[in-house]
Structures are given as C-alpha cells and as structure tokens.
Enzyme design. Structure first.
Site, PDB file in Angstrom:
ATOM      1  N   HIS A   1      35.682   8.131   1.374  1.00 49.34           N
ATOM      2  CA  HIS A   1      35.183   6.810   0.970  1.00 49.34           C
ATOM      3  C   HIS A   1      36.290   5.928   0.396  1.00 49.34           C
ATOM      4  O   HIS A   1      36.001   5.066  -0.453  1.00 49.34           O
ATOM      5  CB  HIS A   1      34.047   6.940  -0.050  1.00 49.34           C
ATOM      6  CG  HIS A   1      32.749   7.383   0.548  1.00 49.34           C
ATOM      7  ND1 HIS A   1      31.879   6.541   1.188  1.00 49.34           N
ATOM      8  CD2 HIS A   1      32.168   8.610   0.605  1.00 49.34           C
ATOM      9  CE1 HIS A   1      30.821   7.204   1.609  1.00 49.34           C
ATOM     10  NE2 HIS A   1      30.978   8.475   1.269  1.00 49.34           N
TER      11      HIS A   1
ATOM     12  N   GLY B   1      24.918  12.855  12.885  1.00 50.99           N
ATOM     13  CA  GLY B   1      24.552  12.936  11.475  1.00 50.99           C
ATOM     14  C   GLY B   1      25.178  14.098  10.751  1.00 50.99           C
ATOM     15  O   GLY B   1      24.748  14.443   9.647  1.00 50.99           O
TER      16      GLY B   1
ATOM     17  N   GLY C   1      28.472  14.327   9.812  1.00 47.71           N
ATOM     18  CA  GLY C   1      29.659  13.991   9.038  1.00 47.71           C
ATOM     19  C   GLY C   1      30.966  14.240   9.762  1.00 47.71           C
ATOM     20  O   GLY C   1      32.031  14.288   9.145  1.00 47.71           O
TER      21      GLY C   1
ATOM     22  N   SER D   1      30.383  11.437  14.929  1.00 48.60           N
ATOM     23  CA  SER D   1      29.838  11.354  16.281  1.00 48.60           C
ATOM     24  C   SER D   1      29.782   9.911  16.770  1.00 48.60           C
ATOM     25  O   SER D   1      30.060   9.630  17.950  1.00 48.60           O
ATOM     26  CB  SER D   1      28.437  11.979  16.328  1.00 48.60           C
ATOM     27  OG  SER D   1      27.560  11.318  15.428  1.00 48.60           O
TER      28      SER D   1
ATOM     29  N   ASP E   1      37.588   6.939  10.780  1.00 50.16           N
ATOM     30  CA  ASP E   1      37.011   7.725  11.865  1.00 50.16           C
ATOM     31  C   ASP E   1      37.548   7.267  13.217  1.00 50.16           C
ATOM     32  O   ASP E   1      37.902   8.079  14.080  1.00 50.16           O
ATOM     33  CB  ASP E   1      35.486   7.603  11.856  1.00 50.16           C
ATOM     34  CG  ASP E   1      34.869   8.063  10.548  1.00 50.16           C
ATOM     35  OD1 ASP E   1      35.577   8.706   9.748  1.00 50.16           O
ATOM     36  OD2 ASP E   1      33.681   7.776  10.327  1.00 50.16           O
TER      37      ASP E   1
ATOM     38  N   TYR F   1      25.747   4.423   2.118  1.00 50.63           N
ATOM     39  CA  TYR F   1      27.092   4.047   2.568  1.00 50.63           C
ATOM     40  C   TYR F   1      27.422   2.582   2.265  1.00 50.63           C
ATOM     41  O   TYR F   1      28.420   2.270   1.602  1.00 50.63           O
ATOM     42  CB  TYR F   1      27.234   4.329   4.069  1.00 50.63           C
ATOM     43  CG  TYR F   1      28.643   4.158   4.572  1.00 50.63           C
ATOM     44  CD1 TYR F   1      29.552   5.212   4.541  1.00 50.63           C
ATOM     45  CD2 TYR F   1      29.090   2.926   5.057  1.00 50.63           C
ATOM     46  CE1 TYR F   1      30.848   5.052   4.989  1.00 50.63           C
ATOM     47  CE2 TYR F   1      30.382   2.755   5.499  1.00 50.63           C
ATOM     48  CZ  TYR F   1      31.263   3.827   5.469  1.00 50.63           C
ATOM     49  OH  TYR F   1      32.556   3.652   5.906  1.00 50.63           O
TER      50      TYR F   1
END
Length: 473
Positions: free
Chosen positions: A57, A150, A152, A155, A199, A255
């Site tokens: 984060h 979902g 983490g 995806s 990501d 988030y």
C-alpha cells in the site's frame, strides 16, 4: 531507457521445467480458439501475476516496492478479424460468458457493474488512450487465466496487461514496457480502483530470477535485485487464505479509502511543514507522501541529510515519521470530514472534489490519517532496508533472519496501522512462523487473499504440513 516487451518462440524461455505442462495448456487454448472463431490465433500474449515481498500500500504514496513476477499468468490468444467487431471469450465460459463489442463500445466502461469484460476493455482503452487515438481494427480474443481472482496476486493487472500486449500487436503500436505499465495503471481506474502502479509494472517488467525494486517518483524505474544465494537454500511459499478479497466491490471501505487517507494525509502534512504553497506541492495531482518528503528536504535549513544511498533514505524517512507524529498525534482516533476540511482551509465539498470522490467514492466516519502515514513511511523504510540486505553480499542465516524480521514487521504494520489484514491472514502467518518461516506477511491489498513466507528449504515441507493440518484441514 525502458525496453520493449520481449517476444519468445519457445515456452522453455518462460516456464523452464514446467514447459511440458504449459505446452498442453497452450495447445488446448489454440484448439479452443479455432473451434470458437474458425481459425488459429496469430499470437498469444502473456502477462504474469506477482507476489509482493514487501512494500504494501505504498506504491500510491509514491514510495518504492519490492515485488516479483510469478509463474501463474493470463494468456490472450488473438487474431485480427477484418471487421469492426471485437469478440472476446474465456476458457471458463460458464463463469465468464462470451462478449461481442463494436470498436466504439470498447471505450464504454461502467464501473458500477462487476463485469469480467470490463478488465478487457480497460486493457484496450489503456493502450489507445496512451497514444491518443481510437482503435480501428476488430479482432477475436480468447482468455485463459491461472492467477486466482481475489487472491492478492494481481489477477486483474495480469488480465489488463496481457490485453494491452495483444491490442498493441493488433494495432501495430510500439509502446515501451514503462509506457505499457503506466497505461495499465491508469486503465484500471476505469473500473473504480485507484491503482498505484506496482502490479502493472511488475507484470510488464518482471525478470526471471530477480525481484524488482520499483520506484514511481519522479519517474517509473524498475531495478532488478537478486535475492541472496544462501549457504542454506530458501524459498518463498505462497499460501492462500481462501478469503476472496475483491478490490472493486470493497473499494469504498477498503482499498480506495486507504488511498484517500494517504492523499489527505499528504495534503495536511505539507501544510504542517509549511510547503503546501510551494509550486511542486500545489501543482501535484495527486500530492503524495513521497512528493511531500522530497520537497521538504529540498528546502534550505532542514538539516544536513546525506543525499546518496540507503542512509539518505533512512534519515529522510525517520524525520518524516517524527513529523507525522507532530502533525497528526493530536487525533489518534482519526479525523471527521469536517475536521480534515478545516485543517486544509477548504469546504467539505471542496475536499470531496480534491480527492476525486465522484470517481472513487469512499465511506467512513473517521479517517485515520496518523496510522496510515506511520505505516507508509515505516513501510518505505523497510523496503529500502530489505534491498540493502539483499545487496550486502551476506549469505549467512543472519541475512535471512534480518529479511524475515522486516517481513514480520511489515505484517504487524499492515495489521495494526493500515488495518488491511484479517484474522485468517494473521492465523496463517502465526502457523507458518511456528513451523519455521523466517518471515510471514500478507501480500497484495490484504483483507483476505494470499500470504508470503520466507522459508529455509529444509523447512518448506514442515510449513506446508503445518498449514495443511492447522489451517486447511
């Protein structure tokens, strides 16, 4: 200078020892494509998922992170069809029904609907928005994803990035890896997720046998970092809680809320430090903790801080942690919207506009600015120290104890300060540590999904058995 996405003709260049199993998968994809569309695909685009070793984060705070690409991936088999239609199907057609769009339809993305093809549209739109043009080539696509949704492990980023690679090939474009990564991060915002960029960057820029130290400010930069070659071999073990954490559906309370808390925190910290009116801070959109830190230390008379290397990072980040306590310590239980607006001398409506709440709505009675800022600065410090240990040349057990300690500290911070863990993640980490893991932490956004564990090779079976007996049984 950023390079272009590689093209390979042998599966062994990607999968190594897993080549044979993947060959069966690719062959099945080609056969299904031909059965669906009447001809073979021209090419197959691939983008991997990722595991974040440390640095949770903080990409959207502008700070560096430390992920690596993993073998599970998303494939997009594609072929131009000579029309103005874009047809997309999925190998799991029951769960993800086929869709048929006009080229113009691809720019229409309804973020209020959790529709699988929206991510395909994001990839399409991201590339073309980046080059400021409309697409004009229809094509057929078939998707096969192995990254658990979902979980983490990114995806959605793998899906968007693989689609971008396919669209680039169809449209004859030549974006660099850095351009594709930036475009993908922007694109995911069309489904209502205020993505930070980690990501997408590691999915596009990942390298074999290396993690990446990814920096976002002032420009996107990915530095390969080899993990130590230890006297005692080690492994990273990924364990799924089986608690599905969907960024899209939980964004307003999870988030996106954390993004807003850090962004408001940056605005308030800049005001506390007396730099809010500096051109760099006033013009930044969004203003992040990294921009605030850099601008603060660009001021004269703020102390003699070493600019170079790890020590410079350490001194800056430790200073910012002290300033964070001064700025927000009077509100340990958080701020209301009105209190944040008053601190910034703006109206509540002006605050809502400043955090783009019309695009990324959030729900909270109190915003925990102190805790989120403490996590961001301390997590950035752990990332820098993690890289320092990796590059130290130390291959002793103490090296991995140090790396594990940093991972454990990260999990504590994610649980206590950023509040993005969950009981299942906490339990998996406890079990793994008792069984021999040096370090265990959540990976990805949290609130479920996967965990990652640094484990000596001779303890991997013990950790797996402990998890099977005590968590999965």
């Amino acid at each position: 200078m950023s390079s272009f996405a590689p093209t390979v003709s042998r599966l062994s260049d990607i999968y190594g020892a897993d080549e044979n199993a993947q060959a069966v998968r690719y062959a099945r994809l080609v056969v299904t494509f031909k059965a669906t569309y009447g001809s073979q695909p021209e090419f197959i685009a691939r983008a991997p998922g990722r595991v974040n070793i440390i640095g949770e984060h903080i990409d959207y705070c502008g700070f560096p992170v430390f992920p690596m690409a993993i073998a599970p991936d998303t494939l997009v088999a594609a072929r131009a069809n000579g029309s103005d239609r874009i047809r997309v199907s999925n190998m799991d057609g029951t769960k993800y029904p086929p869709r048929d769009f006009s080229v113009a339809d691809m720019f229409d993305i309804d973020s209020t609907k959790h529709e699988w093809s929206n991510y395909f549209k994001c990839g399409y739109r991201g590339v073309l928005d980046h080059v400021s043009r409309q697409g004009d080539k229809g094509f057929d696509a078939l998707i096969d994803g192995q990254v658990p949704a979902g979980g983490g492990l990114s995806s959605s980023a793998a899906f968007v990035c693989a689609t971008q690679l396919a669209v680039q090939r169809i449209e004859g474009l030549g974006l660099t890896q850095a351009e594709l990564a930036s475009a993908a991060a922007q694109a995911e915002r069309h489904v209502g997720v205020n993505a930070g960029g980690m990501d997408q960057a590691v999915s596009i820029m990942g390298q074999q046998d290396s993690a990446l130290f990814i920096e976002f400010h002032p420009t996107l930069k990915a530095t390969p970092v080899r993990l130590p070659e230890a006297d005692l071999p080690f492994a990273f073990v990924i364990a799924n809680t089986l608690v599905v954490s969907n960024k899209h559906t939980t964004a307003p309370t999870n988030y996106n809320l954390r993004v807003v808390e850090t962004r408001v925190g940056a605005l308030m910290l800049a005001k506390h430090l007396g730099i809010a009116e500096h051109v760099v801070c006033a013009s930044a959109n969004p203003l992040t903790f990294k921009v605030v830190m850099d601008e603060y230390f660009a001021k004269p008379n703020v102390g003699d801080i070493n600019d170079d290397g790890v020590q410079g990072w350490v001194e800056r980040l430790e200073t910012m942690l002290r300033e964070t306590e001064k700025a927000f310590g009077t509100h340990p239980h958080g701020y209301t919207r009105d209190e944040m607006a008053a601190a910034l001398n703006i109206t509540a409506t002006g605050l809502s506009a400043k955090i783009h709440e019309n695009q990324f709505p959030v729900r909270a009675d109190r915003f925990k600015i102190l805790q989120r800022a403490q996590h961001a600065f301390s997590e950035a410090l752990r990332v820098v120290k993690f890289r320092q240990v990796c590059e130290s040349g130390d291959t002793s057990d103490e090296c991995f104890v140090a790396l594990g300690d940093l991972m454990n500290q990260s999990q504590d911070s994610c649980r206590d300060l950023f509040e993005c863990s969950c009981p299942e993640l906490d339990e998996i980490c406890k079990i793994a540590r008792r069984a021999g893991s040096f370090g265990s932490r959540l990976t990805g956004a949290g609130w479920g999904g996967c965990s990652v564990h640094l484990v000596p090779a001779n303890k991997v079976d013990d950790v797996k058995k402990a998890l099977a007996d005590q968590y999965y049984a």
